[in-house]
Design a protein around this motif. Sequence first.
Motif, PDB file in Angstrom:
ATOM      1  N   THR A  92       0.834  -1.190   0.000  1.00  0.00           N
ATOM      2  CA  THR A  92       0.000   0.000   0.000  1.00  0.00           C
ATOM      3  C   THR A  92       0.872   1.244   0.000  1.00  0.00           C
ATOM      4  OG1 THR A  92      -1.721  -1.156   1.226  1.00  0.00           O
ATOM      5  CG2 THR A  92      -1.807   1.239   1.220  1.00  0.00           C
ATOM      6  N   ARG A  93       0.537   2.161  -0.843  1.00  0.00           N
ATOM      7  CA  ARG A  93       1.312   3.391  -0.937  1.00  0.00           C
ATOM      8  C   ARG A  93       0.806   4.400   0.082  1.00  0.00           C
ATOM      9  NH1 ARG A  93       5.939   3.122  -3.620  1.00  0.00           N
ATOM     10  NH2 ARG A  93       5.710   5.111  -4.703  1.00  0.00           N
ATOM     11  N   PRO A  94       1.565   5.462   0.308  1.00  0.00           N
ATOM     12  CA  PRO A  94       1.125   6.476   1.267  1.00  0.00           C
ATOM     13  C   PRO A  94      -0.109   7.241   0.789  1.00  0.00           C
ATOM     14  CG  PRO A  94       3.491   6.638   0.838  1.00  0.00           C
ATOM     15  CD  PRO A  94       2.915   5.722  -0.189  1.00  0.00           C
TER      16      PRO A  94
ATOM     17  N   LEU B 158       0.292   8.862  -9.860  1.00  0.00           N
ATOM     18  CA  LEU B 158       0.212   8.454  -8.453  1.00  0.00           C
ATOM     19  C   LEU B 158      -0.910   7.439  -8.249  1.00  0.00           C
ATOM     20  CD1 LEU B 158       0.711  11.918  -6.713  1.00  0.00           C
ATOM     21  CD2 LEU B 158       2.380  10.051  -6.827  1.00  0.00           C
TER      22      LEU B 158
ATOM     23  N   ASP C  71       0.005   4.109  -9.596  1.00  0.00           N
ATOM     24  CA  ASP C  71       1.012   3.439  -8.776  1.00  0.00           C
ATOM     25  C   ASP C  71       0.498   3.036  -7.397  1.00  0.00           C
ATOM     26  OD1 ASP C  71       2.750   3.758 -10.866  1.00  0.00           O
ATOM     27  OD2 ASP C  71       3.984   5.294  -9.914  1.00  0.00           O
TER      28      ASP C  71
ATOM     29  N   TRP D 284      -1.050   5.027  -5.002  1.00  0.00           N
ATOM     30  CA  TRP D 284      -1.159   6.031  -3.947  1.00  0.00           C
ATOM     31  C   TRP D 284      -2.629   6.249  -3.599  1.00  0.00           C
ATOM     32  CZ3 TRP D 284       2.426   9.638  -1.689  1.00  0.00           C
ATOM     33  CH2 TRP D 284       3.770   9.427  -2.055  1.00  0.00           C
TER      34      TRP D 284
ATOM     35  N   SER E 122       2.495   7.976   7.288  1.00  0.00           N
ATOM     36  CA  SER E 122       2.366   7.596   5.876  1.00  0.00           C
ATOM     37  C   SER E 122       1.567   8.615   5.074  1.00  0.00           C
ATOM     38  CB  SER E 122       1.696   6.221   5.749  1.00  0.00           C
ATOM     39  OG  SER E 122       0.403   6.228   6.318  1.00  0.00           O
TER      40      SER E 122
ATOM     41  N   ASP F 265       8.226  10.332  -4.293  1.00  0.00           N
ATOM     42  CA  ASP F 265       8.873   9.021  -4.334  1.00  0.00           C
ATOM     43  C   ASP F 265       9.843   8.858  -3.159  1.00  0.00           C
ATOM     44  OD1 ASP F 265       7.509   8.280  -6.608  1.00  0.00           O
ATOM     45  OD2 ASP F 265       9.134   8.804  -7.988  1.00  0.00           O
TER      46      ASP F 265
ATOM     47  N   ALA G  39       7.768   8.212  -0.067  1.00  0.00           N
ATOM     48  CA  ALA G  39       7.254   6.844  -0.017  1.00  0.00           C
ATOM     49  C   ALA G  39       8.313   5.868   0.439  1.00  0.00           C
ATOM     50  CB  ALA G  39       6.710   6.445  -1.395  1.00  0.00           C
ATOM     51  N   THR G  40       9.533   6.080  -0.014  1.00  0.00           N
ATOM     52  CA  THR G  40      10.640   5.196   0.389  1.00  0.00           C
ATOM     53  C   THR G  40      10.871   5.300   1.896  1.00  0.00           C
ATOM     54  OG1 THR G  40      11.681   5.408  -1.770  1.00  0.00           O
ATOM     55  CG2 THR G  40      13.065   4.669   0.049  1.00  0.00           C
TER      56      THR G  40
END
Length: 224
Positions: A2-4, A100, A103, A105, A162, A216, A219-220
């Motif tokens: 799961t992305r932020p 986003l 991907d 987000w 997040s 990016d 997110a890392t």
Amino acid sequence: MTRPLAVFDIDGTLVDSRASILEAATDAARALGLPDPHYDRVRQIVGLSLPHALAVLEPDLTPAELERFTAAFRGSFARMFDAGHEEPLYPGAMDTLRRLHRDGWRLSLATGQNRRGVARNLARDGWAELFLSSHCAEDGPGKPDPAMLQAAMMAGGADAASTIMIGDTAHDITMAVAAGVAPQGVSWGFHTVEEQRAAGAFHVATDFDDLEAALDRFATRAFA
């Protein structure tokens, strides 16, 4: 993975509303017999809820005059949009939002606009499916109170670590800091880079490519 959660401001961040906001403020001032406001004063209030913003712009108005001022401002905007006016997106805004979303987000909106303005923006081609939620000053306390970000995190199932707030004003940055989320500025809107950094922005993007690179990096770190 799961992305932020990325929470975007609208005016000055995604949408270039500089000309229309100045026009509405000028129309409202003339309706009350006030001098035309200078853009440098108007830009400082963008992002605040409208009655608060106009009280800052013209602090000597009586409550009744402020009510008239607010109604005149809204009336000016209504006439613009009834005549078919549409505020343009900044170049690159839609590409970034789509990338986003593609991907993974989670995306939300947090704006000083009223619910009618939010609905008008969500009616833009492709916007409705991009955003999990939208939050505005009519829902509760406006910027810089953290309430909108707290609501966005609840709606998006995210925590502060997040979540990143993307905006163009010190009001956005102050709200982000108050909510404990990452404060990301952009340089192309209403407040200067220096004003945003003074409010606590950890980075102020110079264009949408720079913004995507900053997201990016966030997110890392968020899921390190």
